[in-house]
Design a protein around this motif. Structure first.
Motif, short mmCIF file in Angstrom:
data_model
loop_
_atom_site.label_atom_id
_atom_site.label_comp_id
_atom_site.label_asym_id
_atom_site.label_seq_id
_atom_site.Cartn_x
_atom_site.Cartn_y
_atom_site.Cartn_z
N SER A 1 0.83 -1.21 0.00
CA SER A 1 0.00 0.00 0.00
C SER A 1 0.86 1.26 0.00
O SER A 1 0.73 2.12 -0.87
CB SER A 1 -0.92 0.00 1.23
N THR B 1 1.92 3.70 -3.40
CA THR B 1 1.66 5.14 -3.42
C THR B 1 2.96 5.94 -3.47
O THR B 1 3.03 6.99 -4.12
CB THR B 1 0.84 5.57 -2.19
N ILE C 1 -8.79 1.89 0.79
CA ILE C 1 -8.18 2.41 -0.43
C ILE C 1 -9.22 3.13 -1.28
O ILE C 1 -8.93 4.15 -1.93
CB ILE C 1 -7.49 1.28 -1.23
N ALA D 1 -9.65 6.51 0.26
CA ALA D 1 -8.51 7.38 -0.05
C ALA D 1 -8.59 7.90 -1.48
O ALA D 1 -8.29 9.08 -1.74
CB ALA D 1 -7.20 6.60 0.17
N VAL D 2 -8.98 7.04 -2.42
CA VAL D 2 -9.13 7.48 -3.82
C VAL D 2 -10.22 8.54 -3.93
O VAL D 2 -10.03 9.59 -4.57
CB VAL D 2 -9.46 6.28 -4.74
N GLY E 1 -9.00 11.82 -2.34
CA GLY E 1 -7.98 12.47 -3.15
C GLY E 1 -8.57 13.14 -4.37
O GLY E 1 -8.24 14.30 -4.69
N VAL F 1 -4.05 7.00 -5.66
CA VAL F 1 -3.83 7.75 -4.43
C VAL F 1 -2.49 8.47 -4.48
O VAL F 1 -2.36 9.64 -4.09
CB VAL F 1 -3.91 6.83 -3.19
N CYS G 1 -2.78 11.47 -6.79
CA CYS G 1 -3.51 12.55 -6.11
C CYS G 1 -2.61 13.27 -5.11
O CYS G 1 -2.64 14.50 -5.01
CB CYS G 1 -4.74 11.99 -5.40
N LEU H 1 1.03 8.81 1.19
CA LEU H 1 -0.20 8.33 1.80
C LEU H 1 -0.43 8.94 3.18
O LEU H 1 -1.54 9.42 3.47
CB LEU H 1 -0.19 6.80 1.87
N LEU I 1 -1.74 12.46 2.78
CA LEU I 1 -3.13 12.53 2.36
C LEU I 1 -4.07 12.24 3.53
O LEU I 1 -5.10 12.89 3.70
CB LEU I 1 -3.37 11.55 1.22
N VAL J 1 -9.32 4.57 6.61
CA VAL J 1 -8.09 4.33 5.86
C VAL J 1 -7.00 3.75 6.77
O VAL J 1 -6.32 2.79 6.41
CB VAL J 1 -7.59 5.63 5.19
#
Length: 463
Positions: free
Chosen positions: A61, A65, A190, A193-194, A197, A277, A280, A294, A297, A309
Motif C-alpha cells: 500500500s 503510493t 483504499i 482514499a481514492v 484524493g 492515491v 492525487c 499516503l 493525504l 483508511v
C-alpha cells in the motif's frame, strides 16, 4: 501537532476486535499441527480473500503510493504482476500443490530433489519472508508515526511488538478469519482514499491537468522495471510458503484453482486504486518525500474517513505479519524441529511453534528502522523466491531435468548473488529479479547437459 485521538481510538478498537477473534479461536490451536493448518477446510472465496490480504500489506500500500507519487499510475504494475501470477498459479500449480498434500514449499521440492534441497529451500524462504517483514514493519511504522506523532523508530518498535503478540494467539485459523475482515477493510480504506484524493483535487479531469501527462502512461516506470516486477511477482506467488499453506486449507484441487482466480480478480482494482492515491498526493502535496504520500493525504482527511483508511492500513500490516510469521514458524517446525523429535505433536511442539512465531516476528524490527525504499526491499524478497518458482515448475513439469545437487546449488548461489546484486545497486540497470531467474535456469541447464553428455559417453563406451 497532537495525535488524532479519535482516529487512534477507532483504529485501536478495530485491532481489539481482531485480537478478540484470535483469542476466541485459540481452542483450535492446541497442537502444532492445528496451529499451522487451521484444522478444517475452507471455501474458495474465503481463501481468495485470505491470499489477497496476505499480499497487499502496508509495504504494498505505502510502497505503491510512494512509487506512484514519482512515476504515476504505472506503479500499479507491481500489484498487477501479482494478479497475473495468481492467474498462472491457478492454471499451472494450485491443483497440483493441493493434490501433493504438502503444506510447505520445502516439502514440495523435497519430493523431487531430496532433503538437502528441502533444507536449502527452507533457509531461502525464511530469509525472504523476513525481508518482507522488514518492509512491512517499515511501511506500518511510517503510518503509525504520523498517527501517533512519534518518531518513526518508536513507531516501528511498537508496530512489531503488537503484531507479534497478535499473531501468536490463534494460529492459522485466526489468520484466515481475521485476514478476510482485513481484506474488506483494506478495500474500503483504499476506495475512501481514492474518493477523498479526487474530491480534493477537483475530480479526475483536474487531476490530469495538475500533474504531467506521463503520470498516466502505463509505462512511465519503464518496461524493464515492469518485466522485473512480473518476474518477481509471479515468482513470489508460485513459491511463497503462506500461499501453499493457504491453498492446502481448501477441499480439493478445483477449489484451490477457484481461490487463486478470486485472489487475482481482487488484486487488480486495489493496485490501480493505490496508484491513483499516489498521483492525487503528487497533485495536492508537491515537494514532500515520496514515502509520505499516503500519510500526508490521511492527515488532510476528517476523523471518520481517516479512521477507515488507517484501520485498513493497520489490517494490511497485521494481516501480512500474521501470514509471514506463521509461514516462517511452520518451516522451522516441520523442517528443523520435528524431524529431530520423531514424535507426534504435543505440548513441546506447540510451545516451539508459538515461540518461533514470536521470534520471527521480532527479528525484523531493527532492520526495518533502516529500510530506505519500501517497494525495493519488498521486491528483493520476491526476487529471491523467483529461483524457487523455477524449481517448482521443474519439479512438477520436468522432474528429471537437472539434478538434486544442482537444485541445492541454484538456491544457495541465488541467495548470495541476488542479494549481492541488490546491494550493489543493480549494476547496468539489470534488476536483481533477472539474476534470481537466470541462476536456476543456468545451473539446472548445465547439470542437465552434463548428465546427457555422461549418458552418451557411457552408451558409446558400452560394448
Amino acid at each position: 501537532m497532537q495525535p488524532n485521538w479519535i482516529v487512534l481510538s477507532l483504529t485501536l478498537a478495530y485491532m481489539a476486535a481482531m485480537g478478540l477473534i484470535s483469542f476466541s479461536v485459540r481452542r483450535h490451536a492446541r497442537s502444532a499441527g492445528s496451529f499451522t493448518s487451521g484444522g478444517t477446510r475452507y471455501p474458495a472465496f474465503l481463501i481468495g480473500f485470505l491470499l489477497m490480504s496476505e499480499f497487499i500489506g502496508t509495504a504494498t500500500s505505502v510502497g505503491t503510493t510512494q512509487t506512484a507519487y514519482r512515476v504515476g499510475v504505472s506503479a500499479a504494475w507491481n500489484v498487477l504482476a501479482l494478479a497475473v501470477g495468481f492467474v498462472l498459479y491457478a492454471i499451472l500449480l494450485a491443483p497440483r500443490f493441493k493434490e501433493l498434500g504438502e503444506n510447505t514449499i520445502s516439502g514440495a521440492l523435497a519430493k523431487a530433489y531430496g532433503r538437502p534441497t528441502k533444507l536449502a529451500t527452507s533457509v531461502i524462504m525464511i530469509f525472504a519472508l523476513q525481508i518482507v517483514a522488514v518492509s512491512t514493519y517499515a511501511g506500518g511504522g511510517t503510518i503509525l508515526a504520523g498517527l501517533l506523532n512519534v518518531d518513526r523508530t518508536s513507531a516501528i518498535v511498537i508496530t512489531g511488538i503488537v503484531a507479534t503478540l497478535y499473531v501468536s494467539v490463534g494460529g492459522m485459523r485466526s489468520v484466515i478469519y481475521t485476514n478476510v475482515l482485513h481484506a474488506v477493510v483494506k478495500y474500503l480504506g483504499i476506495l475512501a482514499a481514492v474518493a477523498f484524493g479526487l474530491s480534493q483535487v477537483g475530480g479526475f479531469d483536474n487531476l490530469r491537468a495538475h500533474v504531467p501527462e506521463a503520470m498516466f502512461a502505463v509505462d512511465t516506470v519503464g518496461w524493464s522495471q515492469i518485466f522485473a516486477w512480473m518476474v518477481a511477482g509471479i515468482g513470489a506467488v508460485f513459491s511463497t510458503q503462506y500461499v501453499i499453506q493457504a491453498i492446502n486449507t481448501v477441499q480439493d484441487g478445483r477449489t484451490a484453482r477457484q481461490a487463486s482466480f478470486y485472489c487475482a480478480f481482487l488484486l487488480v482494482p486495489f493496485g490501480i486504486g493505490a496508484a491513483l492515491v499516489g498521483v492525487c498526493a503528487a497533485a495536492l502535496l508537491p515537494g514532500i518525500p515520496a514515502i509520505q504520500a499516503l500519510p500526508g493525504l490521511i492527515a488532510r482527511m476528517d476523523d471518520l474517513l481517516a479512521a477507515i483508511v488507517v484501520a485498513g492500513l493497520a489490517g494490511s500490516l497485521f494481516g501480512t505479519i500474521s501470514a509471514l510469521s506463521i509461514g516462517a514458524a511452520t518451516l522451522l517446525f516441520k523442517d528443523f524441529y520435528h524431524p529431530r523429535r520423531r514424535s507426534e505433536d504435543g505440548t513441546s511442539s506447540l510451545r516451539f511453534v508459538r515461540s518461533m512465531t514470536v521470534l520471527v516476528g521480532l527479528i525484523p524490527i531493527p532492520l526495518a528502522i533502516f529500510a530506505p525504499d519500501i517497494l525495493k526491499v519488498t521486491f528483493l524478497a520476491k526476487s529471491l523466491r523467483a529461483t524457487l518458482a523455477v524449481l517448482v515448475i521443474f519439479a512438477f513439469y520436468a522432474p528429471r531435468f537437472g539434478t538434486p545437487r544442482a537444485a541445492v546449488v541454484s538456491i544457495l548461489v541465488s541467495l548470495v548473488l541476488t542479494i549481492g546484486w541488490f546491494l550493489a545497486g543493480d549494476p547496468g540497470g539489470i534488476d536483481n529479479a533477472y539474476v534470481a531467474l537466470v541462476i536456476p535456469l543456468a545451473v539446472m541447464g548445465t547439470a542437465e547437459l552434463r548428465k546427457r553428455t555422461t549418458l552418451r559417453n557411457e552408451q558409446v563406451a558400452a560394448p
